[in-house]
Write an enzyme that holds these catalytic residues in place. Structure first.
Site, PDB file in Angstrom:
ATOM      1  CE  LYS A   1      -2.292  -0.792   3.846  1.00  0.00           C
ATOM      2  NZ  LYS A   1      -1.657  -2.040   4.297  1.00  0.00           N
TER       3      LYS A   1
ATOM      4  NE  ARG B   1      -4.423  -1.305  10.333  1.00  0.00           N
ATOM      5  CZ  ARG B   1      -3.311  -0.767   9.854  1.00  0.00           C
ATOM      6  NH1 ARG B   1      -3.315   0.455   9.389  1.00  0.00           N
ATOM      7  NH2 ARG B   1      -2.215  -1.474   9.816  1.00  0.00           N
TER       8      ARG B   1
ATOM      9  NE  ARG C   1      10.058  -5.411   4.290  1.00  0.00           N
ATOM     10  CZ  ARG C   1       8.796  -5.003   4.330  1.00  0.00           C
ATOM     11  NH1 ARG C   1       8.138  -4.824   3.216  1.00  0.00           N
ATOM     12  NH2 ARG C   1       8.188  -4.797   5.471  1.00  0.00           N
TER      13      ARG C   1
ATOM     14  NE  ARG D   1       6.242  -0.558  10.722  1.00  0.00           N
ATOM     15  CZ  ARG D   1       5.104  -0.529  10.030  1.00  0.00           C
ATOM     16  NH1 ARG D   1       5.072   0.047   8.852  1.00  0.00           N
ATOM     17  NH2 ARG D   1       4.021  -1.079  10.507  1.00  0.00           N
TER      18      ARG D   1
ATOM     19  NE  ARG E   1       1.824  -4.690  11.531  1.00  0.00           N
ATOM     20  CZ  ARG E   1       2.839  -4.441  10.686  1.00  0.00           C
ATOM     21  NH1 ARG E   1       3.992  -5.072  10.842  1.00  0.00           N
ATOM     22  NH2 ARG E   1       2.691  -3.605   9.715  1.00  0.00           N
TER      23      ARG E   1
HETATM   24  P1  AMP Z   1       0.674   0.443   9.497  1.00  0.00           P
HETATM   25  O1  AMP Z   1       1.918   1.237   9.325  1.00  0.00           O
HETATM   26  O2  AMP Z   1      -0.477   0.973   8.681  1.00  0.00           O
HETATM   27  O3  AMP Z   1       0.879  -1.037   9.321  1.00  0.00           O
HETATM   28  O4  AMP Z   1       0.225   0.659  11.026  1.00  0.00           O
HETATM   29  C1  AMP Z   1       1.050   0.269  12.093  1.00  0.00           C
HETATM   30  C2  AMP Z   1       0.219   0.126  13.353  1.00  0.00           C
HETATM   31  O5  AMP Z   1      -0.419   1.376  13.678  1.00  0.00           O
HETATM   32  C3  AMP Z   1      -0.929  -0.863  13.261  1.00  0.00           C
HETATM   33  O6  AMP Z   1      -0.507  -2.202  13.500  1.00  0.00           O
HETATM   34  C4  AMP Z   1      -1.858  -0.351  14.342  1.00  0.00           C
HETATM   35  O7  AMP Z   1      -1.387  -0.679  15.644  1.00  0.00           O
HETATM   36  C5  AMP Z   1      -1.728   1.151  14.190  1.00  0.00           C
HETATM   37  N1  AMP Z   1      -2.697   1.696  13.211  1.00  0.00           N
HETATM   38  C6  AMP Z   1      -2.411   2.302  12.029  1.00  0.00           C
HETATM   39  N2  AMP Z   1      -3.532   2.692  11.410  1.00  0.00           N
HETATM   40  C7  AMP Z   1      -4.554   2.316  12.217  1.00  0.00           C
HETATM   41  C8  AMP Z   1      -5.981   2.428  12.114  1.00  0.00           C
HETATM   42  N3  AMP Z   1      -6.580   2.989  11.055  1.00  0.00           N
HETATM   43  N4  AMP Z   1      -6.716   1.915  13.139  1.00  0.00           N
HETATM   44  C9  AMP Z   1      -6.146   1.373  14.217  1.00  0.00           C
HETATM   45  N5  AMP Z   1      -4.821   1.221  14.369  1.00  0.00           N
HETATM   46  C10 AMP Z   1      -4.013   1.699  13.377  1.00  0.00           C
END
Ligand code: AMP
Length: 205
Positions: A13, A88, A127, A139, A150
């Site tokens: 994404k 989400r 990776r 990360r 996740r």
């Molecule tokens: P991402 O970088 O999008 O994978 O987000 C990393 C982490 O941030 C996720 O595993 C969640 O803990 C939190 N997070 C990001 N976006 C959201 C969202 N829209 N709703 C809830 N938690 C989020």
């Protein structure tokens, strides 16, 4: 142009969002990036989100909805935006509908990057192993154990959004396992005014 990119962690994404930014002059709104910035800055939101993110769980809806509500009102988002990692959950999607309606704005589409979870997990493990071997920073939530959580959160809480947007006629699927440039081309095909989906794998593909 206002778009949502839907897909599990590691589906690409972020890469595709960046390409849409370059091509259409819109901004990428990644709640993950915004939350990581809040954690790094030690803000109240960051303090709340840190342990939840490290555990691979979802931050409460009201926290991310407030962040997005504030962000879409910034001048740079006026030309449009691509949402990456938001919404989400179904309540987040409903809140977004309300936010947009209140501002007289409409979504142009929701693009789902369809991936094979098993292959995805292997890809991310490789990776991470390569980055670690090179001494690069990984990360905190990119380790295989958290990643499984996740992916599970995606399956149970986020995947239902495909049905939510499909029911509105807004959902388009692309094959997220294809090479990066092919995924970009499929997205371009969807966004063409003619609505051509010749290179896109439709829903259920
Ligand atoms: P991402 O970088 O999008 O994978 O987000 C990393 C982490 O941030 C996720 O595993 C969640 O803990 C939190 N997070 C990001 N976006 C959201 C969202 N829209 N709703 C809830 N938690 C989020």
């Amino acid at each position: 142009m206002r778009l949502i990119l839907l897909g599990p962690p590691g589906a690409g994404k972020g890469t595709q969002a960046q390409r849409l930014v370059d091509k259409h002059g819109i901004v990428q709104l990644s709640t993950g990036d915004m939350l990581r910035a809040a954690v790094a800055a030690g803000t109240p939101v960051g303090l709340k989100a840190k342990s939840i993110m490290e555990a691979g769980q979802l931050v409460p809806d009201e926290v991310v909805v407030a962040i997005i509500a504030d962000r879409i009102d910034q001048p740079d988002a006026r030309k449009g935006f691509v949402l990456d990692g938001f919404p989400r959950t179904v309540p987040q999607a409903e809140a977004l509908d309300k936010l947009l309606a209140e501002r007289g704005l409409k979504l142009d589409g929701v693009i789902e990057l369809k991936v094979d979870e098993g292959i995805l997990l292997k890809r991310i493990e490789t990776r991470v192993a390569e980055m670690t071997a090179r001494g690069e920073k990984v990360r905190a939530d990119d380790n295989p154990e958290v990643l499984k959580g996740r992916l599970a959160a995606y399956r149970t809480q986020t995947a239902p959004l495909a049905g939510y947007y499909d029911a509105k006629g807004a959902l388009k699927g692309v094959d997220g396992m294809a090479p990066v440039d092919a995924v970009t081309a499929a997205i371009d095909g969807i966004l063409k005014p003619s609505g051509s989906t010749a290179t896109a794998a439709g829903r259920g593909a």
